[in-house]
Write a protein that holds these residues in place. Sequence first.
Motif, mmCIF file in Angstrom:
data_model
loop_
_atom_site.group_PDB
_atom_site.id
_atom_site.type_symbol
_atom_site.label_atom_id
_atom_site.label_comp_id
_atom_site.label_asym_id
_atom_site.label_seq_id
_atom_site.Cartn_x
_atom_site.Cartn_y
_atom_site.Cartn_z
ATOM 1 N N LEU A 269 0.762 -1.435 0.170
ATOM 2 C CA LEU A 269 -0.042 -0.075 -0.078
ATOM 3 C C LEU A 269 0.678 1.317 -0.026
ATOM 4 C CD1 LEU A 269 -3.174 -0.494 2.279
ATOM 5 C CD2 LEU A 269 -3.030 -0.581 -0.126
ATOM 6 N N PRO A 270 2.052 1.546 0.552
ATOM 7 C CA PRO A 270 2.607 2.666 0.872
ATOM 8 C C PRO A 270 2.731 3.285 -0.590
ATOM 9 C CG PRO A 270 3.594 1.262 2.111
ATOM 10 C CD PRO A 270 2.634 0.312 1.295
ATOM 11 N N SER A 271 3.386 2.821 -1.494
ATOM 12 C CA SER A 271 3.606 3.541 -2.865
ATOM 13 C C SER A 271 1.900 3.842 -3.448
ATOM 14 C CB SER A 271 4.299 2.686 -3.934
ATOM 15 O OG SER A 271 3.631 1.256 -4.040
ATOM 16 N N ALA A 272 1.172 3.188 -3.193
ATOM 17 C CA ALA A 272 -0.267 3.396 -3.875
ATOM 18 C C ALA A 272 -0.693 4.720 -2.998
ATOM 19 C CB ALA A 272 -1.103 2.220 -3.889
ATOM 20 N N ILE A 273 -0.655 4.684 -1.635
ATOM 21 C CA ILE A 273 -1.022 5.908 -0.945
ATOM 22 C C ILE A 273 -0.259 6.942 -1.275
ATOM 23 C CG2 ILE A 273 -1.108 6.862 1.268
ATOM 24 C CD1 ILE A 273 -1.813 3.837 2.387
ATOM 25 N N ALA A 274 1.024 7.042 -1.597
ATOM 26 C CA ALA A 274 1.933 8.030 -1.894
ATOM 27 C C ALA A 274 1.646 8.632 -3.244
ATOM 28 C CB ALA A 274 3.513 7.573 -2.066
ATOM 29 N N GLY A 275 1.094 7.849 -4.134
ATOM 30 C CA GLY A 275 0.934 8.454 -5.377
ATOM 31 C C GLY A 275 -0.556 8.888 -5.281
ATOM 32 N N PHE A 276 -1.553 8.460 -4.587
ATOM 33 C CA PHE A 276 -2.724 8.867 -4.393
ATOM 34 C C PHE A 276 -2.932 10.411 -3.580
ATOM 35 C CE2 PHE A 276 -6.743 9.043 -1.683
ATOM 36 C CZ PHE A 276 -7.801 9.035 -2.732
ATOM 37 N N ARG A 277 -2.331 10.346 -2.677
ATOM 38 C CA ARG A 277 -2.243 11.642 -1.716
ATOM 39 C C ARG A 277 -1.409 12.704 -2.611
ATOM 40 N NH1 ARG A 277 -3.563 13.571 2.838
ATOM 41 N NH2 ARG A 277 -1.560 13.871 3.528
ATOM 42 N N ARG A 278 -0.657 12.472 -3.597
ATOM 43 C CA ARG A 278 0.127 13.565 -4.469
ATOM 44 C C ARG A 278 -0.871 14.349 -5.228
ATOM 45 N NH1 ARG A 278 4.722 10.170 -4.856
ATOM 46 N NH2 ARG A 278 3.615 9.127 -6.548
ATOM 47 N N GLN A 279 -2.225 13.607 -5.451
ATOM 48 C CA GLN A 279 -3.189 13.948 -6.329
ATOM 49 C C GLN A 279 -4.324 14.601 -5.414
ATOM 50 O OE1 GLN A 279 -4.838 11.163 -9.235
ATOM 51 N NE2 GLN A 279 -5.968 12.772 -10.389
ATOM 52 N N TRP A 280 -4.609 13.833 -4.463
ATOM 53 C CA TRP A 280 -5.493 14.437 -3.435
ATOM 54 C C TRP A 280 -5.128 14.658 -1.953
ATOM 55 C CZ3 TRP A 280 -9.384 15.172 -6.784
ATOM 56 C CH2 TRP A 280 -9.503 14.583 -7.862
ATOM 57 N N PRO A 281 -4.137 15.694 -1.748
ATOM 58 C CA PRO A 281 -3.765 15.771 -0.401
ATOM 59 C C PRO A 281 -4.573 15.964 0.613
ATOM 60 C CG PRO A 281 -3.439 17.765 -1.974
ATOM 61 C CD PRO A 281 -3.925 16.819 -2.721
ATOM 62 N N ARG A 282 -5.856 16.391 0.437
ATOM 63 C CA ARG A 282 -6.915 16.762 1.527
ATOM 64 C C ARG A 282 -7.441 15.387 1.978
ATOM 65 N NH1 ARG A 282 -9.055 21.770 2.534
ATOM 66 N NH2 ARG A 282 -8.128 23.561 1.342
ATOM 67 N N VAL A 283 -7.475 14.303 1.530
ATOM 68 C CA VAL A 283 -7.860 13.176 1.834
ATOM 69 C C VAL A 283 -7.029 12.263 2.662
ATOM 70 C CG1 VAL A 283 -8.759 10.855 0.911
ATOM 71 C CG2 VAL A 283 -9.209 12.972 -0.470
#
Length: 307
Positions: free
Chosen positions: A108-122
């Motif tokens: 999960l860490p790499s998936a979360i990092a990519g996701f949070r770059r796009q949606w930092p408020r989530v």
Amino acid sequence: MENNLRQLAAYAAVARAKSFTAAAARLHVSQSSLSRAVADLERQLGTLLLERDTRNVQLTVAGVEALRIAEQIVNSHRSGMKELERFLLGESGTVAVATLPSVAAVLLPSAIAGFRRQWPRVAMQIMDGLEQSVLGKVLSGDADFAITTGEPSGQLEHRPLVRDRFVAVLPQDHPLAEGPEVSWEALAREPFLAVGPESSVRRLTDAAFAQIGVRAAPAAEAGNVATVGGLVAAGLGVSALPALVLPLLGTGSIVHRPLVGPVVDRRLDIALRPRRALPVAAQRFLETLQNSRARQNDLPPGVSWAS
């Protein structure tokens, strides 16, 4: 409540501008409707908030305090509605994922990092635990979805995500480490260090031994795979673990070899409640995982995307 909010917003505008005319222009309403809203608020409160004459508007003592409180309420309402809008658009909120510790730490860490770059408020809430606990989090509604093992049932919808192969985990100088692979039968002849019976790993290793007609009575068992790795490193026995957990074993003196006769894979699925719409942010994170699978992004050795 809706009327009170309108009255408070009207009053705050007039009190700040000290003019019905200017406040009406700012709010794009008629001066008469603004005057009625303020008069209705004064009537409800039972006190005069504004002293009016043909040219001036002045705040009474009660009016000064009413302005302070009105602005707090109006600003809080406006902020809350903006936050709700961001949530409904998937731009804020929390994505709750229940999963196995190996998935949480490795996949999960790499998936979360990519996701949070796009949606930092989530925000992300990762609830790691054993198989039944993880599935229970989804069934109870505490988690939006899970990534775990487990046979599909009518309660949850399962979507294949990854597979990881079982490997023999051995002390570095063990005789079985000399070959390129190890059979389950050879592993069963050694002191076997097992993960606790509540773990999905234990269920799958027991099934593999049963398939070849042997019973590997544990020389020791532990609830945590890192503990099992420590026992192996100390030379107390051997074990069988899926490839995704290997990074959790630390840097002790252990080696691993592919297990054969039979080859055993652990399938990890996305599990979610059927016929229930996910929050937008959770749906976007789920799409992030599925897009990684579709693009065949790199995975650790021994782990592959499930078809």
